[in-house]
Structure formats: C-alpha cells, structure tokens
Scaffold this motif. Structure first.
Motif, PDB file in Angstrom:
ATOM      1  N   LYS A 157       7.917   1.232   7.079  1.00  0.00           N
ATOM      2  CA  LYS A 157       7.890   1.712   5.701  1.00  0.00           C
ATOM      3  C   LYS A 157       8.098   0.555   4.745  1.00  0.00           C
ATOM      4  O   LYS A 157       8.823  -0.392   5.031  1.00  0.00           O
ATOM      5  N   GLY A 158       7.420   0.634   3.599  1.00  0.00           N
ATOM      6  CA  GLY A 158       7.583  -0.397   2.600  1.00  0.00           C
ATOM      7  C   GLY A 158       6.312  -0.602   1.804  1.00  0.00           C
ATOM      8  O   GLY A 158       5.363   0.188   1.891  1.00  0.00           O
ATOM      9  N   GLN A 159       6.308  -1.655   1.033  1.00  0.00           N
ATOM     10  CA  GLN A 159       5.155  -1.958   0.184  1.00  0.00           C
ATOM     11  C   GLN A 159       4.645  -3.359   0.514  1.00  0.00           C
ATOM     12  O   GLN A 159       5.428  -4.314   0.586  1.00  0.00           O
ATOM     13  N   VAL A 160       3.357  -3.467   0.748  1.00  0.00           N
ATOM     14  CA  VAL A 160       2.721  -4.749   1.031  1.00  0.00           C
ATOM     15  C   VAL A 160       1.430  -4.845   0.219  1.00  0.00           C
ATOM     16  O   VAL A 160       0.611  -3.918   0.261  1.00  0.00           O
ATOM     17  N   SER A 161       1.258  -5.922  -0.507  1.00  0.00           N
ATOM     18  CA  SER A 161       0.016  -6.128  -1.255  1.00  0.00           C
ATOM     19  C   SER A 161      -0.910  -7.009  -0.428  1.00  0.00           C
ATOM     20  O   SER A 161      -0.573  -8.165  -0.140  1.00  0.00           O
ATOM     21  N   PRO A 162      -2.070  -6.484  -0.011  1.00  0.00           N
ATOM     22  CA  PRO A 162      -3.002  -7.320   0.753  1.00  0.00           C
ATOM     23  C   PRO A 162      -3.473  -8.497  -0.093  1.00  0.00           C
ATOM     24  O   PRO A 162      -3.506  -8.415  -1.325  1.00  0.00           O
TER      25      PRO A 162
END
Length: 421
Positions: free
Chosen positions: A17-22
C-alpha cells in the motif's frame, strides 16, 4: 555495483500500500527530445524521464549542436537551430533502441558523415529494414551486419518523396521515417509494405508528438501517411507517465491484494502498454490467451503475473519480443523454469505459462539472468514478492528506463537484500 551483484526480495505476505508516481514515458521523452532538437527555437519538455536511454539520446543530440539544459529532475530545455550538425565523433547509444532507430533516420539530414554505435547488446539488434528503406529512397546509409554500427553520409537535405518500410519487426522503423519525413524538401509519403506492424499504437504516439511540434500529417489509407515539408516548431510539451513502468505497480497491487495509488488513472494513458491493465484486473482469473503484438513491453509483466493465476495462460504473437534488449521470450522461459521446472513452455513464438497459485509462499533457490534487460529484472521482482529466495542478477540494469524502481518498491514496504559480487 557490478553486473554480478544480485538483489533478493523478502516476501512479507501482506498487501503493498502507498503512493508511487511512475517516471515519465521513455518512448515519448525520446520522441520529444528529437523533435525539439529538429525545431528552430527553444522547447521546454516537462514530465520527462531521466534514464540511461534518454541520456544517450540527449548526449547524441548535444554532439550534433543542440543545446539541452536540465533545470530539474523532470525537465529538458532544448534549443535547436532547425537542423542537426555533423558530430566530431561517433554517436554511442548504449542499448537504447529508440535512440538508435530514430537517429539513424534523422541524421540523414545532416551535411556530413555520422556513425551510430552501441554496446554489445545493441550490436545484435536488427536495423536492416530501416537501412534498406533509407537506401531505397536514395540516402547513403550502410550497416554491414544488419545491426549497429551504422554509417550515414548526408547531403544536408532530404529530397526523397516516398519511403517504403516493412514495419513487422518494429514500429520504431516506421516512426523514424515519419519523423524524418517532415524535414523533406517536399511532401513525403511513408508507406507500409504488407499489413502487419509491430505495436501500431506507438506510431500513433509518434504522430501525436509530431503534430504537437507543428508537423502536418495526412493518413492516405490504413498503410500510408503523407507528411508535409513543414519542419518542426519549438513548443512546450508535457510527457505523460510511463505506462510500461506502471504495469509493474499494477501487477504488484494485484499480486498482493494491495492498494497502490499511481496518481494517474489507467484510462488516461495514450501508450499501448496501458491496455495491460485490462488483463491485470482479471487476476487471478486471467483469460486463457493474450495477444502480445500491440503491448510488447507489458508481456514480461503479464507472463510473471500469469505464473500465479488459477489457470494457464498462452501468450501469442511474441516474435517482436525476440529482438528487444534480449530475446525476451527465451528469457521469460528460462526465468520461469528456474523458479519451478515446467512452469513455462515455448511453442514457436508463443509462451505458455502453466499457472499455479500454490507458488505463492513457496521457496526457490534460483538466480534470474536478466541479460542486462531492465524489463526482465523488473518483472521477476514481482515473482519475488510471493516466492522467497529468487536472486535477480544485475539489478541496476533497471536504470535504462526506471532508475528509481527499487526505491519505489521499498517505499511500499518491500524489503530488499543486496549482495555484492
């Protein structure tokens, strides 16, 4: 680190879980860099990818008189005179396929001689169809082995009125000719020989990028485009996130029943590989047959995901994967069978993955030969989320398109064990 180093993921058995910007799209970044370099004036490219592939492209353009500034981690400011100059030394392009193919065509507009070369892997990647198309149009291009190195002797202008190309092996050949065509002395027709083209969606990307930089392209029929002799106009341009990179994060979310926010919806991508999300969303009930011809870079992701599916998956029309950074069909076969013998079978250019949900939670004392291929390293990291013991060789080869890949996984709670050779 050395190419003999390894990384092993430590399965946690919990959702990621979390946020990742490609990162920005490699495909679009290298198109935009070239078109901005061919334009007269200053263009600002935002959202770009900074990686090995785009570094090779930008360095080559600098060698040919283009000013490229990098004010921050996701921006190029490109100033061109409207034409490329003959470089003093050969252009070394590593294993950047887009850079080699796009520039092989583009440098025919140079007044002088240009040599394009790459590393040992690039010297095995075919460029014969593109060379033949340029030669048939009266341009001086030579590639004795059918692969780099390539020698080009330009006269400073493009007088051809028609290019004919077999795009079955790579759509990049078609894109290369289309981008060159706008630099012609008069209108140029770019025509496909036959009806098959690898990843046609990438040609659409090329056309969209060309039009953003002022090109006038008309589709005469399904296999022919007419490109007006407009040249290119400097412009500010935004590069969307990389859909191929996004596939690893979508698959990691599906594998772990996680929740990963990419900050961009899958249906907003214009890149062909984004269609992989349709198949990822089916997991663990992926359909029995998946055609890889139009989303080639997503197939390694889907193939590893399929190993944990409830039922077998056959991947068809994979011939183009054999001429990527490595023979990806063979690399996937070898890697999957290293995890568990019998997990994959190759029939011609088809790859059959014998799915087994029981793989999750198992152990495999195996080493994955990535062949310095970023996509092989990144896709087999997905297997390491569920199977302990998998060692991935040359992990930093991901720098070709996604330098922050391992840090992105760590930010989601993945534990990595690095071993130096």
């Amino acid at each position: 680190m050395s190419v003999n180093d390894t990384v092993t993921l430590i399965p946690k058995g919990q959702p990621l879980k979390g946020q990742v910007s490609p990162p920005g799209s490699k495909s679009i970044t290298n198109r935009a860099l070239l078109l901005a370099a061919l334009a007269k004036g200053t263009s600002r490219l935002d959202g770009v990818l900074k990686s090995d592939d785009t570094r090779h492209m930008s360095n080559a353009l600098r060698q040919m008189g283009v000013s490229i500034e990098e004010p921050d981690a996701t921006t190029f400011v490109v100033t061109g005179s409207g034409r490329l100059q003959a470089p003093e030394a050969a252009l070394f392009l590593g294993n950047a396929g887009t850079a080699v193919r796009f520039l092989t065509a583009a440098v025919t507009s140079v007044d002088g001689s240009v040599t394009l070369d790459g590393d040992d892997y690039m010297r095995k990647r075919p460029i014969g169809p593109l060379v033949q198309a340029l030669r048939q149009a009266g341009l001086s291009v030579d590639s004795p082995t059918g692969c780099p190195p390539i020698q080009v002797r330009g006269s400073g202008k493009i007088t051809a009125t028609r290019f004919e190309i077999d795009g079955g092996l790579s759509s990049q050949y078609v894109s290369a000719l289309l981008m060159l065509a706008a630099c012609g002395e008069q209108a140029v027709d770019v025509a496909l020989i036959g009806h098959d083209i690898g990843a046609r969606g990438y040609v659409d990307l090329t056309l969209a990028c060309m039009r953003a930089f002022g090109a006038d392209v008309t589709e005469l029929d399904a296999n022919t485009w007419r490109v007006a002799p407009t040249g290119y106009v400097a412009t500010d341009y935004y590069v969307e996130p990389d859909a191929s990179a996004a596939t690893y994060l979508w698959a990691a979310e599906a594998l772990t029943a996680g929740a990963i926010d990419l900050g961009v919806a899958s249906d907003t991508f214009t890149q062909p590989d984004a269609r992989a999300q349709t198949f990822i969303a089916q997991f663990p009930n992926m359909q029995a047959e998946i055609n890889g011809s139009q989303m080639q870079d997503a197939i390694p992701t889907l193939a590893v995901l399929a190993a944990f599916n409830r039922t077998p998956v056959r991947f068809v029309e994979l011939a183009n994967l054999r001429v990527k950074e490595c023979d990806r069909v063979q690399a996937l076969y070898d890697g999957l069978n290293a995890i568990r013998p019998g997990l994959a079978t190759v029939e011609g250019d088809d790859l059959l993955v014998a799915a087994d949900p029981a793989l999750a939670g198992s152990h495999s004392d195996c080493s994955i030969n990535t062949h310095a291929d970023h996509r092989i390293a990144m896709c087999f990291a997905l297997a390491g989320l569920k199977v302990s013991g998998i060692r991935i060789q040359d992990p930093l080869c991901v720098g070709k398109t996604y330098p922050q890949y391992w840090k992105a996984l760590e930010s989601l709670g993945v534990e990595l064990e690095w071993v130096k050779a």
